[in-house]
Design a protein around this motif. Sequence first.
Motif, mmCIF file in Angstrom:
data_model
loop_
_atom_site.group_PDB
_atom_site.id
_atom_site.type_symbol
_atom_site.label_atom_id
_atom_site.label_comp_id
_atom_site.label_asym_id
_atom_site.label_seq_id
_atom_site.Cartn_x
_atom_site.Cartn_y
_atom_site.Cartn_z
ATOM 1 N N UNK A 269 -17.109 68.257 -30.032
ATOM 2 C CA UNK A 269 -17.386 69.354 -30.959
ATOM 3 C C UNK A 269 -16.421 70.508 -30.784
ATOM 4 N N UNK A 270 -16.486 71.403 -31.737
ATOM 5 C CA UNK A 270 -15.548 72.518 -31.806
ATOM 6 C C UNK A 270 -16.150 73.844 -31.358
ATOM 7 N N UNK A 271 -17.464 73.945 -31.345
ATOM 8 C CA UNK A 271 -18.156 75.193 -30.995
ATOM 9 C C UNK A 271 -17.754 76.317 -31.949
ATOM 10 N N UNK A 272 -17.494 75.928 -33.214
ATOM 11 C CA UNK A 272 -17.121 76.891 -34.255
ATOM 12 C C UNK A 272 -18.204 76.930 -35.321
ATOM 13 N N UNK A 273 -18.481 78.099 -35.807
ATOM 14 C CA UNK A 273 -19.452 78.291 -36.873
ATOM 15 C C UNK A 273 -18.809 77.965 -38.220
ATOM 16 N N UNK A 274 -19.406 77.019 -38.931
ATOM 17 C CA UNK A 274 -18.904 76.662 -40.258
ATOM 18 C C UNK A 274 -18.900 77.863 -41.208
ATOM 19 N N UNK A 275 -19.975 78.655 -41.286
ATOM 20 C CA UNK A 275 -19.934 79.833 -42.167
ATOM 21 C C UNK A 275 -18.897 80.874 -41.732
ATOM 22 N N UNK A 276 -18.707 81.040 -40.428
ATOM 23 C CA UNK A 276 -17.726 82.012 -39.952
ATOM 24 C C UNK A 276 -16.300 81.568 -40.299
ATOM 25 N N UNK A 277 -16.006 80.283 -40.154
ATOM 26 C CA UNK A 277 -14.684 79.757 -40.508
ATOM 27 C C UNK A 277 -14.431 79.953 -42.000
ATOM 28 N N UNK A 278 -15.422 79.613 -42.827
ATOM 29 C CA UNK A 278 -15.265 79.775 -44.279
ATOM 30 C C UNK A 278 -15.056 81.249 -44.636
ATOM 31 N N UNK A 279 -15.809 82.133 -43.975
ATOM 32 C CA UNK A 279 -15.650 83.569 -44.194
ATOM 33 C C UNK A 279 -14.229 84.016 -43.844
ATOM 34 N N UNK A 280 -13.738 83.602 -42.664
ATOM 35 C CA UNK A 280 -12.398 84.002 -42.237
ATOM 36 C C UNK A 280 -11.321 83.481 -43.183
ATOM 37 N N UNK A 281 -11.485 82.266 -43.683
ATOM 38 C CA UNK A 281 -10.528 81.744 -44.671
ATOM 39 C C UNK A 281 -10.517 82.610 -45.930
ATOM 40 N N UNK A 282 -11.704 83.002 -46.395
ATOM 41 C CA UNK A 282 -11.782 83.858 -47.588
ATOM 42 C C UNK A 282 -11.183 85.238 -47.326
ATOM 43 N N UNK A 283 -11.469 85.799 -46.144
ATOM 44 C CA UNK A 283 -10.931 87.119 -45.797
ATOM 45 C C UNK A 283 -9.406 87.072 -45.722
ATOM 46 N N UNK A 284 -8.874 86.055 -45.083
ATOM 47 C CA UNK A 284 -7.418 85.913 -45.007
ATOM 48 C C UNK A 284 -6.813 85.749 -46.402
ATOM 49 N N UNK A 285 -7.457 84.961 -47.252
ATOM 50 C CA UNK A 285 -6.953 84.776 -48.619
ATOM 51 C C UNK A 285 -6.953 86.101 -49.371
ATOM 52 N N UNK A 286 -8.015 86.870 -49.215
ATOM 53 C CA UNK A 286 -8.093 88.185 -49.869
ATOM 54 C C UNK A 286 -6.959 89.105 -49.392
ATOM 55 N N UNK A 287 -6.558 88.916 -48.139
ATOM 56 C CA UNK A 287 -5.469 89.723 -47.569
ATOM 57 C C UNK A 287 -4.097 89.120 -47.893
ATOM 58 N N UNK A 288 -4.084 88.030 -48.683
ATOM 59 C CA UNK A 288 -2.827 87.399 -49.049
ATOM 60 C C UNK A 288 -2.235 86.554 -47.945
ATOM 61 N N UNK A 289 -3.093 85.944 -47.147
ATOM 62 C CA UNK A 289 -2.621 85.207 -45.987
ATOM 63 C C UNK A 289 -3.374 83.880 -45.842
ATOM 64 N N UNK A 290 -3.019 83.133 -44.809
ATOM 65 C CA UNK A 290 -3.632 81.861 -44.431
ATOM 66 C C UNK A 290 -3.704 81.796 -42.915
ATOM 67 N N UNK A 291 -4.441 80.820 -42.396
ATOM 68 C CA UNK A 291 -4.587 80.717 -40.940
ATOM 69 C C UNK A 291 -3.256 80.519 -40.233
ATOM 70 N N UNK A 292 -2.288 79.874 -40.860
ATOM 71 C CA UNK A 292 -1.024 79.545 -40.195
ATOM 72 C C UNK A 292 0.105 80.517 -40.529
ATOM 73 N N UNK A 293 -0.190 81.587 -41.229
ATOM 74 C CA UNK A 293 0.817 82.611 -41.544
ATOM 75 C C UNK A 293 1.138 83.379 -40.262
ATOM 76 N N UNK A 294 2.402 83.625 -40.013
ATOM 77 C CA UNK A 294 2.801 84.318 -38.789
ATOM 78 C C UNK A 294 2.792 85.838 -38.943
ATOM 79 N N UNK A 295 2.714 86.314 -40.169
ATOM 80 C CA UNK A 295 2.750 87.766 -40.391
ATOM 81 C C UNK A 295 1.424 88.429 -40.008
ATOM 82 N N UNK A 296 1.499 89.666 -39.590
ATOM 83 C CA UNK A 296 0.297 90.421 -39.231
ATOM 84 C C UNK A 296 -0.592 90.627 -40.454
ATOM 85 N N UNK A 297 -1.884 90.642 -40.215
ATOM 86 C CA UNK A 297 -2.856 90.945 -41.260
ATOM 87 C C UNK A 297 -3.286 92.389 -41.050
#
Length: 152
Positions: A43-71
């Motif tokens: 297992x990953x010990x990661x919260x599915x809702x938290x991961x989905x939230x972070x993906x949406x937050x990063x997208x709103x900031x114009x980013x992705x999980x693998x973007x190297x630029x600061x958010x």
Amino acid sequence: MKRAVVVLGMHRSGTSALSGCLHQLGAAAPRTPIAPTQWNPRGYCESLPLVAFNDRLLAEAGSLWHDWRAVDLADWPDSVLARWRDEALDILADEFGGAGTIVVKDPRLCRLVPFWRDVLVAAGYAASFILPVRGPSEVARSLGTRSGLSPD
């Protein structure tokens, strides 16, 4: 005071193993974890809702999980940040209830530390951050095997 142990780190860098150990030592894991896979059978010990939230937050900031630029969310209007913080607080409450010590882990957290530090404090947690270190070439090799990503 409640304690949140936040595990930061790249995918395939040992964050799941560390989070699992912290859970075995008594830290509450999320109620809705990502299911184990062939790549991480314990297992990953990661919260599915938290991961989905972070993906949406990063997208709103114009980013992705693998973007190297600061958010940088500092320029966001307070009303927008408040909406995101309220949703994050709801996720913490749903995923961890009133547990005294929790383990929070998602590779996306590395990109959003200031935001989540503020949210955890608002939720009444003292936050500690742990960054496991695995050799970059080992991480790249593991990502290549799992996802077909090139070392570049």
